[in-house]
Design a protein around this motif. Sequence first.
Motif, mmCIF file in Angstrom:
data_model
loop_
_atom_site.group_PDB
_atom_site.id
_atom_site.type_symbol
_atom_site.label_atom_id
_atom_site.label_comp_id
_atom_site.label_asym_id
_atom_site.label_seq_id
_atom_site.Cartn_x
_atom_site.Cartn_y
_atom_site.Cartn_z
ATOM 1 N N HIS A 163 0.876 -1.182 0.000
ATOM 2 C CA HIS A 163 0.000 0.000 0.000
ATOM 3 C C HIS A 163 0.903 1.219 0.000
ATOM 4 O O HIS A 163 1.434 1.609 1.037
ATOM 5 C CB HIS A 163 -0.879 0.018 1.249
ATOM 6 C CG HIS A 163 -1.732 -1.208 1.410
ATOM 7 N ND1 HIS A 163 -2.947 -1.351 0.760
ATOM 8 C CD2 HIS A 163 -1.566 -2.344 2.128
ATOM 9 C CE1 HIS A 163 -3.482 -2.518 1.098
ATOM 10 N NE2 HIS A 163 -2.656 -3.142 1.924
ATOM 11 N N ASP A 183 0.059 -3.071 -5.956
ATOM 12 C CA ASP A 183 -0.588 -2.163 -5.009
ATOM 13 C C ASP A 183 -2.106 -2.362 -5.088
ATOM 14 O O ASP A 183 -2.608 -3.018 -5.995
ATOM 15 C CB ASP A 183 -0.214 -0.723 -5.383
ATOM 16 C CG ASP A 183 -0.438 0.260 -4.256
ATOM 17 O OD1 ASP A 183 0.464 0.415 -3.419
ATOM 18 O OD2 ASP A 183 -1.519 0.889 -4.229
ATOM 19 N N CYS A 223 -5.661 -0.536 -5.562
ATOM 20 C CA CYS A 223 -6.391 0.669 -5.942
ATOM 21 C C CYS A 223 -7.712 0.660 -5.177
ATOM 22 O O CYS A 223 -8.502 -0.270 -5.308
ATOM 23 C CB CYS A 223 -6.638 0.651 -7.452
ATOM 24 S SG CYS A 223 -7.600 2.054 -8.017
ATOM 25 N N LEU A 262 -8.789 4.543 -10.457
ATOM 26 C CA LEU A 262 -7.662 4.024 -11.234
ATOM 27 C C LEU A 262 -6.815 5.174 -11.795
ATOM 28 O O LEU A 262 -5.576 5.112 -11.785
ATOM 29 C CB LEU A 262 -8.182 3.126 -12.370
ATOM 30 C CG LEU A 262 -7.155 2.325 -13.153
ATOM 31 C CD1 LEU A 262 -6.281 1.473 -12.224
ATOM 32 C CD2 LEU A 262 -7.859 1.428 -14.175
ATOM 33 N N TRP A 308 -4.567 6.401 -9.118
ATOM 34 C CA TRP A 308 -3.451 5.468 -8.858
ATOM 35 C C TRP A 308 -2.404 5.539 -9.983
ATOM 36 O O TRP A 308 -1.199 5.456 -9.730
ATOM 37 C CB TRP A 308 -3.974 4.043 -8.671
ATOM 38 C CG TRP A 308 -3.934 3.660 -7.213
ATOM 39 C CD1 TRP A 308 -3.025 2.825 -6.621
ATOM 40 C CD2 TRP A 308 -4.796 4.119 -6.154
ATOM 41 N NE1 TRP A 308 -3.271 2.745 -5.269
ATOM 42 C CE2 TRP A 308 -4.345 3.512 -4.955
ATOM 43 C CE3 TRP A 308 -5.890 4.970 -6.092
ATOM 44 C CZ2 TRP A 308 -4.954 3.736 -3.703
ATOM 45 C CZ3 TRP A 308 -6.498 5.201 -4.866
ATOM 46 C CH2 TRP A 308 -6.036 4.596 -3.701
ATOM 47 N N SER A 321 1.592 6.358 -9.405
ATOM 48 C CA SER A 321 2.637 5.373 -9.674
ATOM 49 C C SER A 321 3.602 5.808 -10.763
ATOM 50 O O SER A 321 4.529 5.070 -11.097
ATOM 51 C CB SER A 321 2.014 4.010 -9.999
ATOM 52 O OG SER A 321 0.966 4.165 -10.913
ATOM 53 N N TYR A 368 5.131 -2.460 -11.686
ATOM 54 C CA TYR A 368 4.045 -2.517 -10.705
ATOM 55 C C TYR A 368 2.756 -2.910 -11.411
ATOM 56 O O TYR A 368 2.631 -2.811 -12.637
ATOM 57 C CB TYR A 368 3.864 -1.140 -10.030
ATOM 58 C CG TYR A 368 3.602 -0.035 -11.023
ATOM 59 C CD1 TYR A 368 2.311 0.274 -11.422
ATOM 60 C CD2 TYR A 368 4.654 0.652 -11.616
ATOM 61 C CE1 TYR A 368 2.074 1.252 -12.368
ATOM 62 C CE2 TYR A 368 4.421 1.639 -12.570
ATOM 63 C CZ TYR A 368 3.131 1.933 -12.945
ATOM 64 O OH TYR A 368 2.903 2.881 -13.903
ATOM 65 N N SER A 369 1.816 -3.365 -10.606
ATOM 66 C CA SER A 369 0.462 -3.600 -11.096
ATOM 67 C C SER A 369 -0.483 -3.234 -9.962
ATOM 68 O O SER A 369 -0.028 -2.812 -8.900
ATOM 69 C CB SER A 369 0.318 -5.065 -11.535
ATOM 70 O OG SER A 369 -0.876 -5.241 -12.261
ATOM 71 N N TYR A 370 -1.783 -3.363 -10.198
ATOM 72 C CA TYR A 370 -2.749 -3.054 -9.140
ATOM 73 C C TYR A 370 -3.742 -4.195 -8.996
ATOM 74 O O TYR A 370 -4.070 -4.863 -9.968
ATOM 75 C CB TYR A 370 -3.604 -1.810 -9.478
ATOM 76 C CG TYR A 370 -2.894 -0.627 -10.034
ATOM 77 C CD1 TYR A 370 -1.973 0.085 -9.264
ATOM 78 C CD2 TYR A 370 -3.175 -0.190 -11.322
ATOM 79 C CE1 TYR A 370 -1.339 1.200 -9.785
ATOM 80 C CE2 TYR A 370 -2.551 0.933 -11.847
ATOM 81 C CZ TYR A 370 -1.626 1.620 -11.086
ATOM 82 O OH TYR A 370 -1.004 2.715 -11.610
ATOM 83 N N HIS A 371 -4.212 -4.359 -7.767
ATOM 84 C CA HIS A 371 -5.469 -5.070 -7.534
ATOM 85 C C HIS A 371 -6.528 -3.979 -7.382
ATOM 86 O O HIS A 371 -6.258 -2.926 -6.806
ATOM 87 C CB HIS A 371 -5.447 -5.867 -6.229
ATOM 88 C CG HIS A 371 -4.263 -6.786 -6.064
ATOM 89 N ND1 HIS A 371 -4.116 -7.950 -6.778
ATOM 90 C CD2 HIS A 371 -3.186 -6.732 -5.230
ATOM 91 C CE1 HIS A 371 -2.992 -8.567 -6.392
ATOM 92 N NE2 HIS A 371 -2.410 -7.841 -5.460
ATOM 93 N N ILE A 416 -6.280 -5.643 -15.230
ATOM 94 C CA ILE A 416 -6.336 -5.948 -13.793
ATOM 95 C C ILE A 416 -7.274 -7.137 -13.611
ATOM 96 O O ILE A 416 -8.470 -7.035 -13.874
ATOM 97 C CB ILE A 416 -6.828 -4.717 -13.000
ATOM 98 C CG1 ILE A 416 -5.816 -3.578 -13.154
ATOM 99 C CG2 ILE A 416 -7.049 -5.074 -11.523
ATOM 100 C CD1 ILE A 416 -6.282 -2.249 -12.588
#
Length: 481
Positions: A55, A86, A88, A100, A103, A107, A114-117, A139
């Motif tokens: 986070h 990370d 979102c 999104l 975020w 970033s 990196y990616s996001y959940h 995602i």
Amino acid sequence: MIKGGTIVTADRTYKSDILVDGDKIIEIGENLSGDETLDASECYVMPGGIDPHVHLEMPFMGTHSADNFEIGTRAGLAGGTTMVVDFCLPEPGQSMMEALAIWQQKSGAACADYSYHMAVTWWSEQVFNEMQEVVDRGINTFKHFMAYKGALMVDDDEMFASFQRCAALGAMPLVHAENGDIVATMQQKLLSEGNNGPEAHAYSRPPEVEGEAANRAIMIADMAGVPLYIVHTSCEQAHEAIRRARQKGMRVYGEPLIQHLTLDDSEYSNPNWDHAAQRVMSPPFRNKQHQDSLWAGLQSGSLQVVATDHCAFTIEQKRFGVGDFTRIPNGTGGLEDRMPMLWTTGVRTGRLTMNEFVAVTSTNIAKILNIYPKKGAILEGADADIVVWDPNRSKTISASRQQSCVEYNVFEGKEVIGLPRFTLTRGKVAIEESTIKVEPGHGEFVGREPNAPVNAALSKWKEITAPRKVERRPDLMPAGV
Ligand code: URP
Ligand code: ZN
Ligand code: ZN
């Protein structure tokens, strides 16, 4: 060219050189030559770590976590981690696409990939529709908080609806498994009895609230016909729920944190308020019985991933909770220390093999997230996210020398043996021993394709509840109907 090292992957260990060109590994073999040579003698050459639970600069509990994407990814690289995922978090009522965009902005300065959940923090037709767009943006995971009542928490009906939507989209739900209603009740009871210190945080979130929520989420996932990933699995009860589900053939994954594996609940009895508050995270640290269970899970394969849940708060931020433990921002750091701590406490003690170390720090999660072998592999064509690991380099962990911007470190004073000699992020040398060479903005978003849209549930629930109308004999109907 990375020369003279021993390559360690999740599958095998062998001596070979590696040639990198641009972003990629282009050749693995003996006697290669390149323009620039990195000396890997006496080192293990492994896929860079992936931390699927961080986070960075996250708005939470009236503040935001202190480390941003630049600092967090730099901390990761310093410890051999070359990719982070990370979360979102749309505020309840906020559009996922709007969150999104925020975020993506945050970033931009990431030093590593990196990616996001995406978190499902509320439910509506809009959310249902936006989940498709989120998947289209790369995602394939949706997070659900079963705790943090009145803030991020979703109810069972919302989770069930979202899980079914995930099943249809080929996405996977994640859960923070703690029973938020019971936590809220216990918090109020403790406060009313005058227990307002950080130790009460742990009393308000016993293993039972985690075990209950893990079981509940597993059953809901099975009814929805979708795999499930349980973040920060910290106790025996949750681990047993996962193990039982897996034995029945369900695709349920569990993620212990390096903190829960190596630090215990005695931290909360420290007479220094700051010390205890700095260790406040959810779920809280547990006793040795739970730690042993988590280690056994990693050894046997019933738990698959070691993460950090890196969510760092400064001393000042932690002090928001003086006089009321429920206001202490929940979270601890760990990004820089995950790999050295796991090597030291796992590989060096014989609890994990080197190959298992690679599996639980990188390869398993790359497969779960559907980004293997771009990430999580030492293979020709894979991204050159590589850590040249020196098993003899050592240091004493200290906040005074860490990348994170907070003033303390929960692993302060721990001696680690095993550190990166070099960390490469998509072909660029980011770390050379203690020298940091990363450029902010080097990191790129890693899109993740959905899985096949049908993940058949194993339970008989769907068949049982499929409406089957029974033809009744009119002569046996009650009179007057
Ligand atoms: O205490 C924690 N774990 N803070 C970060 C948010 C979460 O629940 O993962
Ligand atoms: Zn959580
Ligand atoms: Zn978290």
